[in-house]
Design a protein around this motif. Structure first.
Motif, PDB file in Angstrom:
ATOM      1  N   ILE A 106      35.277 -29.938   9.670  1.00 20.62           N
ATOM      2  CA  ILE A 106      35.389 -31.136   8.843  1.00 20.62           C
ATOM      3  C   ILE A 106      36.623 -31.046   7.943  1.00 20.62           C
ATOM      4  O   ILE A 106      37.374 -32.016   7.775  1.00 20.62           O
ATOM      5  CB  ILE A 106      34.117 -31.330   8.012  1.00 20.62           C
ATOM      6  CG1 ILE A 106      32.926 -31.621   8.934  1.00 20.62           C
ATOM      7  CG2 ILE A 106      34.298 -32.458   6.997  1.00 20.62           C
ATOM      8  CD1 ILE A 106      31.594 -31.696   8.220  1.00 20.62           C
ATOM      9  N   LEU A 109      39.717 -31.694   9.984  1.00 17.05           N
ATOM     10  CA  LEU A 109      39.851 -33.115  10.295  1.00 17.05           C
ATOM     11  C   LEU A 109      40.353 -33.898   9.090  1.00 17.05           C
ATOM     12  O   LEU A 109      41.254 -34.746   9.217  1.00 17.05           O
ATOM     13  CB  LEU A 109      38.513 -33.678  10.766  1.00 17.05           C
ATOM     14  CG  LEU A 109      38.518 -35.173  11.112  1.00 17.05           C
ATOM     15  CD1 LEU A 109      39.413 -35.440  12.310  1.00 17.05           C
ATOM     16  CD2 LEU A 109      37.103 -35.665  11.374  1.00 17.05           C
ATOM     17  N   SER A 122      47.823 -33.627  15.955  1.00 15.29           N
ATOM     18  CA  SER A 122      47.073 -34.860  15.777  1.00 15.29           C
ATOM     19  C   SER A 122      47.231 -35.811  16.961  1.00 15.29           C
ATOM     20  O   SER A 122      47.261 -37.030  16.792  1.00 15.29           O
ATOM     21  CB  SER A 122      47.508 -35.549  14.476  1.00 15.29           C
ATOM     22  OG  SER A 122      47.246 -34.725  13.369  1.00 15.29           O
ATOM     23  N   PHE A 127      41.992 -34.727  18.834  1.00 15.86           N
ATOM     24  CA  PHE A 127      40.825 -35.429  18.309  1.00 15.86           C
ATOM     25  C   PHE A 127      39.688 -35.478  19.327  1.00 15.86           C
ATOM     26  O   PHE A 127      38.519 -35.402  18.966  1.00 15.86           O
ATOM     27  CB  PHE A 127      41.214 -36.848  17.880  1.00 15.86           C
ATOM     28  CG  PHE A 127      42.006 -36.882  16.606  1.00 15.86           C
ATOM     29  CD1 PHE A 127      41.431 -36.503  15.406  1.00 15.86           C
ATOM     30  CD2 PHE A 127      43.333 -37.282  16.616  1.00 15.86           C
ATOM     31  CE1 PHE A 127      42.162 -36.532  14.221  1.00 15.86           C
ATOM     32  CE2 PHE A 127      44.067 -37.313  15.439  1.00 15.86           C
ATOM     33  CZ  PHE A 127      43.482 -36.943  14.238  1.00 15.86           C
ATOM     34  N   PHE A 128      40.034 -35.627  20.603  1.00 21.63           N
ATOM     35  CA  PHE A 128      39.007 -35.630  21.641  1.00 21.63           C
ATOM     36  C   PHE A 128      38.305 -34.278  21.702  1.00 21.63           C
ATOM     37  O   PHE A 128      37.069 -34.207  21.743  1.00 21.63           O
ATOM     38  CB  PHE A 128      39.644 -35.951  22.987  1.00 21.63           C
ATOM     39  CG  PHE A 128      38.669 -35.946  24.139  1.00 21.63           C
ATOM     40  CD1 PHE A 128      37.871 -37.047  24.389  1.00 21.63           C
ATOM     41  CD2 PHE A 128      38.554 -34.832  24.966  1.00 21.63           C
ATOM     42  CE1 PHE A 128      36.966 -37.048  25.444  1.00 21.63           C
ATOM     43  CE2 PHE A 128      37.654 -34.826  26.018  1.00 21.63           C
ATOM     44  CZ  PHE A 128      36.859 -35.929  26.265  1.00 21.63           C
ATOM     45  N   THR A 129      39.087 -33.209  21.690  1.00 20.13           N
ATOM     46  CA  THR A 129      38.514 -31.871  21.731  1.00 20.13           C
ATOM     47  C   THR A 129      37.693 -31.603  20.479  1.00 20.13           C
ATOM     48  O   THR A 129      36.587 -31.047  20.557  1.00 20.13           O
ATOM     49  CB  THR A 129      39.623 -30.809  21.869  1.00 20.13           C
ATOM     50  OG1 THR A 129      40.371 -31.062  23.059  1.00 20.13           O
ATOM     51  CG2 THR A 129      39.038 -29.409  21.928  1.00 20.13           C
ATOM     52  N   TRP A 130      38.224 -31.996  19.315  1.00 19.79           N
ATOM     53  CA  TRP A 130      37.491 -31.811  18.060  1.00 19.79           C
ATOM     54  C   TRP A 130      36.133 -32.502  18.127  1.00 19.79           C
ATOM     55  O   TRP A 130      35.107 -31.930  17.740  1.00 19.79           O
ATOM     56  CB  TRP A 130      38.298 -32.371  16.895  1.00 19.79           C
ATOM     57  CG  TRP A 130      37.658 -32.128  15.553  1.00 19.79           C
ATOM     58  CD1 TRP A 130      37.912 -31.124  14.687  1.00 19.79           C
ATOM     59  CD2 TRP A 130      36.642 -32.946  14.933  1.00 19.79           C
ATOM     60  NE1 TRP A 130      37.119 -31.238  13.566  1.00 19.79           N
ATOM     61  CE2 TRP A 130      36.325 -32.347  13.687  1.00 19.79           C
ATOM     62  CE3 TRP A 130      35.972 -34.112  15.307  1.00 19.79           C
ATOM     63  CZ2 TRP A 130      35.365 -32.886  12.822  1.00 19.79           C
ATOM     64  CZ3 TRP A 130      35.002 -34.633  14.453  1.00 19.79           C
ATOM     65  CH2 TRP A 130      34.717 -34.023  13.226  1.00 19.79           C
ATOM     66  N   SER A 131      36.114 -33.731  18.627  1.00 20.17           N
ATOM     67  CA  SER A 131      34.866 -34.503  18.688  1.00 20.17           C
ATOM     68  C   SER A 131      33.843 -33.835  19.591  1.00 20.17           C
ATOM     69  O   SER A 131      32.664 -33.721  19.233  1.00 20.17           O
ATOM     70  CB  SER A 131      35.155 -35.930  19.183  1.00 20.17           C
ATOM     71  OG  SER A 131      36.035 -36.605  18.316  1.00 20.17           O
ATOM     72  N   ALA A 132      34.282 -33.395  20.766  1.00 20.78           N
ATOM     73  CA  ALA A 132      33.355 -32.758  21.704  1.00 20.78           C
ATOM     74  C   ALA A 132      32.811 -31.455  21.140  1.00 20.78           C
ATOM     75  O   ALA A 132      31.603 -31.171  21.241  1.00 20.78           O
ATOM     76  CB  ALA A 132      34.052 -32.520  23.040  1.00 20.78           C
ATOM     77  N   PHE A 134      32.631 -30.593  17.929  1.00 21.82           N
ATOM     78  CA  PHE A 134      31.806 -30.885  16.758  1.00 21.82           C
ATOM     79  C   PHE A 134      30.425 -31.375  17.175  1.00 21.82           C
ATOM     80  O   PHE A 134      29.404 -30.937  16.620  1.00 21.82           O
ATOM     81  CB  PHE A 134      32.493 -31.931  15.886  1.00 21.82           C
ATOM     82  CG  PHE A 134      31.771 -32.200  14.595  1.00 21.82           C
ATOM     83  CD1 PHE A 134      31.913 -31.332  13.514  1.00 21.82           C
ATOM     84  CD2 PHE A 134      30.953 -33.315  14.461  1.00 21.82           C
ATOM     85  CE1 PHE A 134      31.242 -31.567  12.333  1.00 21.82           C
ATOM     86  CE2 PHE A 134      30.284 -33.560  13.277  1.00 21.82           C
ATOM     87  CZ  PHE A 134      30.426 -32.689  12.208  1.00 21.82           C
ATOM     88  N   ILE A 135      30.370 -32.271  18.145  1.00 19.11           N
ATOM     89  CA  ILE A 135      29.072 -32.773  18.619  1.00 19.11           C
ATOM     90  C   ILE A 135      28.244 -31.645  19.218  1.00 19.11           C
ATOM     91  O   ILE A 135      27.036 -31.540  18.974  1.00 19.11           O
ATOM     92  CB  ILE A 135      29.288 -33.901  19.645  1.00 19.11           C
ATOM     93  CG1 ILE A 135      29.866 -35.135  18.958  1.00 19.11           C
ATOM     94  CG2 ILE A 135      27.977 -34.258  20.338  1.00 19.11           C
ATOM     95  CD1 ILE A 135      30.296 -36.226  19.912  1.00 19.11           C
ATOM     96  N   ALA A 166      27.764 -32.442  25.852  1.00 15.91           N
ATOM     97  CA  ALA A 166      28.993 -32.128  25.121  1.00 15.91           C
ATOM     98  C   ALA A 166      29.579 -30.802  25.586  1.00 15.91           C
ATOM     99  O   ALA A 166      30.798 -30.673  25.758  1.00 15.91           O
ATOM    100  CB  ALA A 166      28.702 -32.081  23.621  1.00 15.91           C
TER     101      ALA A 166
END
Length: 202
Positions: A106, A109, A122, A127-132, A134-135, A166
């Motif tokens: 977090i 990000l 960035s 962001f795609f990798t971060w989201s996957a 993180f989920i 994920a």
């Protein structure tokens, strides 16, 4: 077939196959590549722009590694696939590492979003990798049976389904995005060093 059945069945079977095949393809591509020898992730190593980012980045990566390789169910999964296993870490350490890693993610990000300067960290890939990730981390933490032997959020099947999907998405994505540095960075750095030495001696 329900989404849950797919996630713990065909998805869990094919994701590692695609990951291994993709990593083999990337390794072969690097081995026969001609031209620019100093690849981005080999050049980047673990360099990050400032001290605060360094702390967050190292905490995030360390937590991920502890959860990935120290959690007993993860070790069991690897054992079922490869026959290789190792002792697990105490669950308290794994859960603490997961919480620290989520907090660090977090922070990373927020740093990216708030930093007005353009950043190589960035792009969509980041962001795609971060989201996957993180989920996967958050749902894994939420569906773990805590106090009273029940997950901290329900329904359990939905959380586990999202967690598995994920993780499987990360496996499929790993060879084709920047996430490949997790597996290839030491090898790439060594290969680049050898190429530079050989090129310098010519």
């Amino acid at each position: 077939m329900s989404l849950f059945d797919f996630a713990r069945g065909p998805g869990l079977h094919w994701a590692p196959v695609i990951m291994v095949a993709g990593c083999f393809w990337r390794a072969t591509d690097f081995a026969i590549r001609r031209g620019e020898p100093d690849l981005y992730w080999a050049r980047k190593q673990f360099h990050v722009p400032n001290r605060r980012w360094q702390i967050d980045s190292y905490a995030m990566h360390a937590g991920l590694l502890i959860v990935l390789f120290g959690f007993a169910p993860h070790i069991l999964f690897v054992h079922e696939l490869t026959g290789i296993e190792w002792p697990s870490l105490p669950i308290a350490i794994v859960l603490f590492a997961a919480a620290i890693s989520i907090a660090a993610m977090i922070a990373v990000l927020v740093h990216r979003v708030m930093d007005p300067a353009p950043s190589i960290f960035s792009a969509f890939d980041d962001f795609f990798t971060w989201s996957a990730v993180f989920i996967a981390m958050l749902t894994g933490l939420m569906c773990y049976p805590h106090v009273g032997g029940a997950p901290i959020a329900r329904p359990f099947a939905m959380l586990l389904t999202v967690h598995l999907l994920a993780v499987e998405l990360l496996m499929v994505w790993l060879p084709f995005g920047k996430l490949i540095h997790v597996a290839f960075m030491p090898m790439l750095r060594a290969a680049v060093t050898v190429r530079q030495l050989v090129g310098g001696n010519r």
